[in-house]
Design an enzyme around this catalytic site. Structure first.
Site, PDB file in Angstrom:
ATOM      1  N   LYS A 140      78.949-116.842 -56.549  1.00  0.00           N
ATOM      2  CA  LYS A 140      78.602-115.975 -57.690  1.00  0.00           C
ATOM      3  C   LYS A 140      77.297-116.483 -58.269  1.00  0.00           C
ATOM      4  O   LYS A 140      76.984-117.669 -58.166  1.00  0.00           O
ATOM      5  CB  LYS A 140      79.690-116.069 -58.772  1.00  0.00           C
ATOM      6  CG  LYS A 140      79.694-114.901 -59.730  1.00  0.00           C
ATOM      7  CD  LYS A 140      80.491-113.753 -59.173  1.00  0.00           C
ATOM      8  CE  LYS A 140      80.400-112.511 -60.013  1.00  0.00           C
ATOM      9  NZ  LYS A 140      81.338-111.483 -59.554  1.00  0.00           N
ATOM     10  N   ASP A 183      76.946-107.137 -60.133  1.00  0.00           N
ATOM     11  CA  ASP A 183      78.060-107.398 -61.052  1.00  0.00           C
ATOM     12  C   ASP A 183      77.579-106.812 -62.376  1.00  0.00           C
ATOM     13  O   ASP A 183      76.702-105.936 -62.377  1.00  0.00           O
ATOM     14  CB  ASP A 183      78.342-108.913 -61.136  1.00  0.00           C
ATOM     15  CG  ASP A 183      79.659-109.238 -61.844  1.00  0.00           C
ATOM     16  OD1 ASP A 183      80.709-109.124 -61.214  1.00  0.00           O
ATOM     17  OD2 ASP A 183      79.642-109.588 -63.049  1.00  0.00           O
ATOM     18  N   GLY A 190      85.392-100.510 -71.141  1.00  0.00           N
ATOM     19  CA  GLY A 190      84.115-100.453 -70.448  1.00  0.00           C
ATOM     20  C   GLY A 190      83.716 -99.018 -70.173  1.00  0.00           C
ATOM     21  O   GLY A 190      84.496 -98.077 -70.415  1.00  0.00           O
ATOM     22  N   PHE A 191      82.490 -98.844 -69.680  1.00  0.00           N
ATOM     23  CA  PHE A 191      82.069 -97.510 -69.232  1.00  0.00           C
ATOM     24  C   PHE A 191      81.081 -97.638 -68.080  1.00  0.00           C
ATOM     25  O   PHE A 191      80.349 -96.718 -67.756  1.00  0.00           O
ATOM     26  CB  PHE A 191      81.470 -96.694 -70.388  1.00  0.00           C
ATOM     27  CG  PHE A 191      80.149 -97.211 -70.915  1.00  0.00           C
ATOM     28  CD1 PHE A 191      80.124 -98.227 -71.865  1.00  0.00           C
ATOM     29  CD2 PHE A 191      78.948 -96.693 -70.477  1.00  0.00           C
ATOM     30  CE1 PHE A 191      78.906 -98.721 -72.342  1.00  0.00           C
ATOM     31  CE2 PHE A 191      77.728 -97.167 -70.960  1.00  0.00           C
ATOM     32  CZ  PHE A 191      77.708 -98.194 -71.898  1.00  0.00           C
ATOM     33  N   GLY A 192      81.089 -98.815 -67.441  1.00  0.00           N
ATOM     34  CA  GLY A 192      80.171 -99.063 -66.332  1.00  0.00           C
ATOM     35  C   GLY A 192      80.745 -98.592 -65.018  1.00  0.00           C
ATOM     36  O   GLY A 192      81.613 -97.707 -64.964  1.00  0.00           O
ATOM     37  N   ASN A 193      80.244 -99.217 -63.978  1.00  0.00           N
ATOM     38  CA  ASN A 193      80.588 -98.846 -62.621  1.00  0.00           C
ATOM     39  C   ASN A 193      82.091 -98.839 -62.354  1.00  0.00           C
ATOM     40  O   ASN A 193      82.632 -97.926 -61.737  1.00  0.00           O
ATOM     41  CB  ASN A 193      79.918 -99.908 -61.741  1.00  0.00           C
ATOM     42  CG  ASN A 193      79.719 -99.428 -60.360  1.00  0.00           C
ATOM     43  OD1 ASN A 193      79.352 -98.272 -60.175  1.00  0.00           O
ATOM     44  ND2 ASN A 193      79.987-100.276 -59.413  1.00  0.00           N
ATOM     45  N   VAL A 194      82.767 -99.862 -62.851  1.00  0.00           N
ATOM     46  CA  VAL A 194      84.195-100.024 -62.554  1.00  0.00           C
ATOM     47  C   VAL A 194      85.011 -98.945 -63.267  1.00  0.00           C
ATOM     48  O   VAL A 194      85.844 -98.267 -62.653  1.00  0.00           O
ATOM     49  CB  VAL A 194      84.670-101.439 -62.934  1.00  0.00           C
ATOM     50  CG1 VAL A 194      86.144-101.604 -62.620  1.00  0.00           C
ATOM     51  CG2 VAL A 194      83.845-102.502 -62.226  1.00  0.00           C
ATOM     52  N   ALA A 195      84.748 -98.762 -64.562  1.00  0.00           N
ATOM     53  CA  ALA A 195      85.481 -97.754 -65.343  1.00  0.00           C
ATOM     54  C   ALA A 195      85.218 -96.352 -64.772  1.00  0.00           C
ATOM     55  O   ALA A 195      86.132 -95.517 -64.674  1.00  0.00           O
ATOM     56  CB  ALA A 195      85.064 -97.815 -66.810  1.00  0.00           C
ATOM     57  N   TRP A 196      83.980 -96.112 -64.379  1.00  0.00           N
ATOM     58  CA  TRP A 196      83.594 -94.818 -63.802  1.00  0.00           C
ATOM     59  C   TRP A 196      84.401 -94.514 -62.534  1.00  0.00           C
ATOM     60  O   TRP A 196      84.996 -93.441 -62.390  1.00  0.00           O
ATOM     61  CB  TRP A 196      82.081 -94.844 -63.532  1.00  0.00           C
ATOM     62  CG  TRP A 196      81.545 -93.761 -62.660  1.00  0.00           C
ATOM     63  CD1 TRP A 196      81.363 -92.455 -63.009  1.00  0.00           C
ATOM     64  CD2 TRP A 196      81.108 -93.893 -61.301  1.00  0.00           C
ATOM     65  NE1 TRP A 196      80.830 -91.762 -61.941  1.00  0.00           N
ATOM     66  CE2 TRP A 196      80.662 -92.621 -60.881  1.00  0.00           C
ATOM     67  CE3 TRP A 196      81.030 -94.959 -60.400  1.00  0.00           C
ATOM     68  CZ2 TRP A 196      80.154 -92.389 -59.598  1.00  0.00           C
ATOM     69  CZ3 TRP A 196      80.524 -94.735 -59.127  1.00  0.00           C
ATOM     70  CH2 TRP A 196      80.104 -93.466 -58.743  1.00  0.00           C
TER      71      TRP A 196
HETATM   72  O1  2IT Z   1      83.417-109.472 -58.837  1.00  0.00           O
HETATM   73  C1  2IT Z   1      83.164-108.955 -57.750  1.00  0.00           C
HETATM   74  O2  2IT Z   1      83.979-108.942 -56.823  1.00  0.00           O
HETATM   75  C2  2IT Z   1      81.840-108.343 -57.565  1.00  0.00           C
HETATM   76  N1  2IT Z   1      81.053-108.347 -58.499  1.00  0.00           N
HETATM   77  C3  2IT Z   1      81.445-107.755 -56.252  1.00  0.00           C
HETATM   78  C4  2IT Z   1      80.946-108.802 -55.326  1.00  0.00           C
HETATM   79  C5  2IT Z   1      80.369-108.296 -54.036  1.00  0.00           C
HETATM   80  O3  2IT Z   1      79.879-109.154 -53.277  1.00  0.00           O
HETATM   81  O4  2IT Z   1      80.378-107.100 -53.773  1.00  0.00           O
END
Ligand code: 2IT
Length: 445
Positions: free
Chosen positions: A126, A166, A237-243
């Protein structure tokens, strides 16, 4: 057993003073794998847990850049290369003012287990920076990404370390990072995932984390002969994950009633669907990091400075940042009839909230629930290596399969004597075994 765990954790605490988030993530794993660890003395003899809790390498660097007014700024960049036993380091980059070494160590540690659960050959890593993208212009974002990659490029590579996005790092940032890497190395390779479709990205990667989370929740419900049909869902949230989660939840018949930002949350009694989901993309592109415009646009309620966990819902899915759902929030959700909490964010719940939720209702941790994102990153790597592109259906079907399988693994390792599933235990042991066995095979390195 308690005393042994305490002794182990005291050792980790001494080595990593003040790194609360990292210690929280390690403690959760150690507590749940401890029995299994004792039953397998060959792991213990090889000090597998001691080695797993120490990153293989940490890189920290200065990121100087110039804003549009000519002012110089200095941020700090990081890459935590945690574990490469089962594949190249793999994990996202986070650009957010809250980023610290402790935070990235927790995320890199979690990523190792998560990536193992996907069954794809990816180690854990990370990275990121304390850079705040909020309010920055496109040129400022580009210059920051170029400055960041000007150091990072020497530490990564398609067979060494493959970063992705991320929080604060989406398609635009990956594009700028990729461009700079390519210029410096004079090499076009799959060194990053989350790339644009035109230059090696995978279909479904933007949707993958949210879709995967909902596939996982579908399996949790199926385990209890239930389904998403007619369920009300609170998302944060309202980003990629929530979307992505909103899109798939609606498709499977649920009603999403909340979204949130750092400014508060919105409650949409009619449900977040169709154009309203598309509006999230506009909101994100504005770089303002607030959810209130949703309430203004669609005439729904906005609760300033509040989190969505005080609403009456069947399912709660935190999709924003770590520790955003605490014990009181969890108590309130349960008192209001919530029966399932699934972390689509990494460690979205505090340790107390996660413990309480897994005692009282169905609870699943981020490393299982949100593994779909990195899983499709793994599929992007495969496509890049083979120099082919899979169709949307092919990728989605593989994602669905991977999430269903992760759920199976959680049930295999997490089912107690009473038949109930402890997903924290299931995910931790399920993720641990493959990494531990690979480390055993490779000797003391
Ligand atoms: O927390 C995660 O799993 C991500 N941000 C995605 C990591 C990735 O390499 O796609």
């Amino acid at each position: 057993m308690e005393a042994q765990i305490k002794e182990f954790m005291d050792g980790v605490r001494m080595k990593n003073p003040g790194e609360d988030e990292f210690l929280q993530a390690v403690e959760e794993v150690v507590e749940t794998v401890w029995d299994f660890y004792q039953e397998n003395p060959h792991y213990k003899k090889a000090k597998i847990l001691e080695r797993m809790t120490e990153p293989e390498r940490v890189i920290m660097f200065r990121v100087p850049w110039v804003d549009d007014n000519g002012e110089v700024h200095v941020n700090r960049g990081f890459r935590v290369e945690f574990n490469s036993a089962i594949g190249p380091y793999k994990g996202g980059l986070r650009f957010h003012p809250s980023v610290t070494l402790s935070g990235l160590k927790f995320l890199g540690f979690e990523q190792t287990f998560k990536n193992s659960l996907t069954s794809l050959p990816m180690g854990g890593g990370k990275g990121g920076s304390d850079f705040n993208p909020k309010g920055k212009t496109d040129f400022e974002i580009m210059r920051f990404c170029q400055a960041f990659m000007s150091e990072l490029y020497r530490h990564i590579g398609p067979n060494t370390d493959v970063p992705a996005g991320d929080i604060g790092v989406g398609g635009r940032e990956i594009g700028y990072l990729f461009g700079q890497y390519k210029k410096l190395r004079n090499e076009f390779t799959g060194v990053l995932t989350g790339k644009g479709i035109e230059y090696g990205g995978s279909l479904i990667r933007p949707e993958a984390t949210g879709y995967g989370a909902i596939y996982f929740v579908r399996e949790m419900l199926a385990e209890k002969d239930d389904s998403l049909k007619g369920k009300t869902v609170a998302l944060s949230g309202f980003g990629n994950v929530a979307w992505g989660a909103a899109t798939k939840a609606v498709e499977l018949g649920a009603k999403v009633v909340t979204l949130s930002g750092p400014d508060g949350y919105i409650y949409d009694a009619e449900g977040v669907s169709g154009d309203k989901i598309d509006f999230l993309l506009e909101l994100r592109a504005s770089n303002q990091d607030i959810i209130k415009p949703y309430a203004d646009q669609f005439g729904v309620e906005f609760f300033e400075g509040k989190k969505p966990w005080d609403q009456k819902v069947d399912i709660a899915i935190p999709c924003a940042i770590q520790n955003e759902l605490n014990k009181e929030d969890c108590e309130l959700l349960i008192a209001n009839g919530c029966t399932l909490i699934a972390e689509a964010s990494n460690m979205g719940c505090t340790a107390e909230a996660a413990f309480l939720a897994s005692e009282k209702i169905s609870f699943a941790p981020g490393k299982a629930v949100n593994a779909g994102g990195v899983a499709v990153s793994g599929l992007e790597m495969s496509q890049n290596s083979m120099r082919i592109n899979w169709s949307e259906e092919e990728v989605d079907q593989k994602l669905n399969q991977i999430m269903t399988n992760i759920h199976k693994v959680c049930v295999e390792y997490g089912t107690g004597f009473d038949g109930s599933v402890n997903y924290i235990k299931g995910a931790n042991i399920g993720g641990f075994v493959k990494v531990a066995d690979a480390m055993m095979a490779q000797g003391i390195v």
